[in-house]
Scaffold this motif. Structure first.
Motif, short mmCIF file in Angstrom:
data_model
loop_
_atom_site.label_atom_id
_atom_site.label_comp_id
_atom_site.label_asym_id
_atom_site.label_seq_id
_atom_site.Cartn_x
_atom_site.Cartn_y
_atom_site.Cartn_z
N ALA B 278 8.51 5.62 5.15
CA ALA B 278 9.77 5.87 4.44
C ALA B 278 9.97 4.84 3.33
CB ALA B 278 10.94 5.84 5.42
N SER B 279 9.56 3.60 3.58
CA SER B 279 9.69 2.57 2.54
C SER B 279 8.79 2.88 1.35
CB SER B 279 9.33 1.20 3.12
OG SER B 279 10.26 0.81 4.10
N ASP B 280 7.58 3.34 1.63
CA ASP B 280 6.66 3.70 0.53
C ASP B 280 7.23 4.84 -0.31
OD1 ASP B 280 4.94 1.82 1.47
OD2 ASP B 280 3.34 3.21 2.02
N TRP B 281 7.84 5.78 0.37
CA TRP B 281 8.36 6.95 -0.34
C TRP B 281 9.56 6.62 -1.22
CZ3 TRP B 281 8.28 10.74 4.44
CH2 TRP B 281 7.01 11.33 4.54
N PHE B 282 10.26 5.53 -0.90
CA PHE B 282 11.55 5.32 -1.57
C PHE B 282 11.39 5.03 -3.06
CE2 PHE B 282 15.17 2.73 -2.97
CZ PHE B 282 16.13 3.72 -2.85
N ASP B 283 12.18 5.75 -3.84
CA ASP B 283 12.24 5.54 -5.29
C ASP B 283 13.61 5.99 -5.77
OD1 ASP B 283 11.96 5.38 -8.01
OD2 ASP B 283 10.30 6.81 -8.16
N VAL B 284 14.48 5.02 -6.02
CA VAL B 284 15.84 5.37 -6.43
C VAL B 284 15.82 6.14 -7.75
CG1 VAL B 284 16.49 3.34 -7.80
CG2 VAL B 284 18.21 4.48 -6.40
N GLY B 285 14.72 6.00 -8.49
CA GLY B 285 14.58 6.70 -9.76
C GLY B 285 14.58 8.22 -9.65
N GLU B 286 14.45 8.71 -8.41
CA GLU B 286 14.52 10.18 -8.23
C GLU B 286 15.92 10.72 -8.50
OE1 GLU B 286 13.16 11.01 -4.29
OE2 GLU B 286 11.14 10.26 -4.66
N TYR B 287 16.93 9.83 -8.51
CA TYR B 287 18.31 10.27 -8.72
C TYR B 287 18.65 10.14 -10.20
CZ TYR B 287 18.25 10.36 -3.78
OH TYR B 287 17.89 10.67 -2.50
N GLY B 288 19.12 11.20 -10.78
CA GLY B 288 19.43 11.17 -12.20
C GLY B 288 18.18 11.50 -12.99
N GLN B 289 18.30 11.48 -14.29
CA GLN B 289 17.23 11.97 -15.15
C GLN B 289 16.51 10.86 -15.89
OE1 GLN B 289 16.60 15.33 -15.21
NE2 GLN B 289 18.19 15.47 -13.63
N GLY B 290 16.85 9.63 -15.63
CA GLY B 290 16.27 8.57 -16.46
C GLY B 290 15.62 7.45 -15.69
N GLY B 291 15.05 7.77 -14.53
CA GLY B 291 14.35 6.75 -13.79
C GLY B 291 15.29 5.76 -13.13
N VAL B 292 14.72 4.59 -12.78
CA VAL B 292 15.45 3.59 -12.00
C VAL B 292 16.74 3.16 -12.69
CG1 VAL B 292 15.36 1.19 -11.21
CG2 VAL B 292 13.45 2.74 -10.74
N ALA B 293 16.68 2.84 -13.96
CA ALA B 293 17.86 2.30 -14.65
C ALA B 293 19.00 3.31 -14.64
CB ALA B 293 17.51 1.90 -16.08
N ALA B 294 18.69 4.55 -14.94
CA ALA B 294 19.73 5.58 -14.98
C ALA B 294 20.30 5.83 -13.59
CB ALA B 294 19.15 6.87 -15.56
N ALA B 295 19.44 5.81 -12.58
CA ALA B 295 19.91 6.06 -11.21
C ALA B 295 20.85 4.94 -10.77
CB ALA B 295 18.72 6.17 -10.26
N LEU B 296 20.49 3.71 -11.07
CA LEU B 296 21.33 2.59 -10.65
C LEU B 296 22.66 2.59 -11.41
CD1 LEU B 296 18.61 -0.21 -10.37
CD2 LEU B 296 19.84 0.89 -8.49
N ALA B 297 22.63 3.09 -12.64
CA ALA B 297 23.85 3.12 -13.44
C ALA B 297 24.86 4.13 -12.89
CB ALA B 297 23.52 3.45 -14.90
N ARG B 298 24.40 5.08 -12.07
CA ARG B 298 25.30 6.11 -11.54
C ARG B 298 26.08 5.66 -10.32
NH1 ARG B 298 22.44 10.07 -9.12
NH2 ARG B 298 24.02 11.68 -9.30
N THR B 299 25.81 4.47 -9.82
CA THR B 299 26.34 4.08 -8.52
C THR B 299 27.83 3.78 -8.52
OG1 THR B 299 25.58 1.84 -8.98
CG2 THR B 299 24.15 3.23 -7.64
#
Lengths: 366, 366
Positions: B278-299
């Protein structure tokens, strides 16, 4: 393809540092270039744990060697000038006598009856070869990784026998992080039921243990930074994925599997155990009365080049600095080069332009 | 000794991200302090891979928890002010439903019939608990190591549900070095014949594989620098050495063996495999359309504290910086703290004074 490998018969018995002796043992080696009439252009190379003496192609064996782009006529280590000798470490399985060799006392492979092996023994075996070749003093002694430790063992035991030294990504003594990694590699092999206390066969062979050991090696030989750029989170194509539950899914896993596949049957597991433990035991500080610095100061070198890599987690840059400082303390003129190669410990095998430039520049001054 | 552990029944069926669902599943958790009448002082903690929900002693269970010095009345996380909840991760084996739990459909343990587990599932299970406790919005969500990724999965899936966040030594997505380490840990377990495709028993248990996995974990959880000072090249006393050829000889090897011994039978191997993957699979960048930065900005956080450690090789400081930058991009007021603790990734468990000061300072401002 011919065979460039030659065999040097070691003095028999050949006494080992921690006790015991080898009978009828030999050292495999290859050479490039010509020994000068004054015998003053010899450059000896000690390898890392797994390579053979075939550092580069030569007339008898045109297949590429493990340092093919570094070594040859007109290359960074120019064999038009230098008489280069590369030895297969004593205790290895690439031609030199080791745990997989036949024990003349029994007619069977030594396996775990091979005596305790130290890098000092490996250095002394090479010293016997150099003596046998009629070379009184090496122009240059080069060692990388485990071979760098073997080179320090050579210098510590035979001060004055070498004019110049090139030390690459190595250690004056094994540190606990490196010991921990190697101990775990050995444990993976030893815990494999097919290791069978060293009595494996081609049919029942410790593939699983060797695979884990090699993968752990590769992880520590490279750098996290390199892999971010190289593999990121790229997945394998669905047809490349393993069917097993928890099987490989990312490219980095497939890369490790490829390394393991190429290694597992090409290196003798018992020889691996002996060489790995010898690395843990190594501590140049045992020579002389003042630890590492005092031991390195006794080496009586004229010149030295010490190269390290900032991304190396197994042989950290601080240890290269310690070697440079120690050799300088003995009066040698020392050049210390910290490279920012991204490839970690393995950079000396792949970042040939950076390493080659530093080495060629140093050799040109000799 | 009492038992402070409570169990929350998850909605049944509980749908999993990658397919499948759990029936009659539950989440183990413990609490400290009192929920305020406005229900606005709840602080939820997600743990690393192996700890239980017993973060600290409490009235029902006075035994020390895994973060004993951090958490309690008057401590850095002051339970006189905060209502602290620590959950045992879904899929773990410390009370929450996981691969070792009974599958109600068969009456047998799930083993490899447990559905694919993601950290998003673990986050959603905790969200159900928080909803069940009648808490509309968390005052603070804290996660360290794997728990930090679980926290990001919570924030990404439930934006606006948390006011403040403390992110400790974690990753916005698994990097290839960490994937390689975890893949090798899983391989060591899977290659152990006693793992038997997940069908082990107390009598035939994959001790060897679990031991290798744990030792590799400990090596990557600490730092080479710390070990130079702590173990150097100190040998074991002769009566502590193993008789086996190639057995432990250095203190660092004995230290690893002690860690393995305490872990091997105290964590379910299949649960380990599920959480590790599960740790290997994790990628917050899957949320939103702009990778990690965009996903974190949505929080949609108000405040965040991001702490990392310079000697952490598993979750490097660059990833903590990436989290801080991303959360800041979403408008949160972010404090980024880079600690020079020598203990590597595990520093948050042992360097309590440094981590505690940063956390207490942040919490005081809320």
């Amino acid at each position: 393809m011919g065979d460039a490998r030659r065999y040097f018969a070691l003095p028999s018995p050949f006494a080992m540092k921690r006790g015991g002796a080898l009978e009828q043992a030999s050292l495999a080696y290859e050479t490039w270039g010509e020994l000068s009439p004054a015998r003053d252009n010899a450059l000896l190379i000690f390898t890392g744990l797994s390579p053979s003496a075939h550092a580069a192609s030569n007339a008898e064996d045109p297949s590429p060697g493990w340092w093919e782009d570094m070594l040859g006529p007109g290359k960074y280590i120019d064999t038009n000038r230098w008489y280069v000798i590369c030895v297969n470490t004593l205790g290895s399985c690439k031609g030199s006598t080791g745990a997989a060799s036949t024990n003349p006392a029994s007619g069977e492979p030594y396996r775990l009856d091979f005596p305790d092996l130290t890098l000092e023994d490996a250095a002394n075996a090479a010293k016997a070869l150099i003596d046998g070749l009629g070379i009184e003093r090496l122009a240059c002694l080069l060692g990388n990784s485990m071979g760098g430790m073997t080179a320090l063992a050579y210098l510590a035991q035979h001060p004055g026998s070498v004019r110049a030294h090139i030390s690459i990504s190595t250690a004056p003594q094994a540190q606990p992080f490196a010991i921990a990694i190697r101990s775990l590699q050995r444990e993976a092999i030893r815990l494999d039921p097919q290791w069978n206390n060293g009595r494996y066969s081609d049919e029942s062979y410790p593939e699983a243990g060797m695979s884990i050991a090699r993968k752990l090696g590769v992880i520590t030989y490279r750098s996290a930074m390199e892999w971010v750029g190289r593999f990121a989170r790229i997945r394998l194509d669905s047809d490349q994925r393993e069917e097993d539950p928890f099987g490989a899914e990312f490219q980095v896993e497939s890369y490790l599997a490829g390394h393991a596949r190429r290694f597992v049957r090409n290196f003798d597991p018992n020889s691996y155990l002996y060489l790995s433990r010898a690395s843990d035991w190594f501590d140049v500080g045992e020579y002389g009365q003042g630890g590492v610095a005092a031991a390195l100061a006794r080496t009586a070198l004229e010149q030295a080049l010490v190269i390290g890599v900032e991304t190396d987690i197994l042989f950290p840059l601080s240890q290269q600095q310690e070697i440079a400082d120690g050799l300088r303390g003995g009066g040698a003129q020392v050049e210390f080069v910290a490279l920012d190669s991204p490839q970690g410990h393995d950079a000396f095998l792949v970042d040939i332009p950076r390493f080659g430039a530093a080495i060629a520049h140093f050799l040109a001054r000799l």
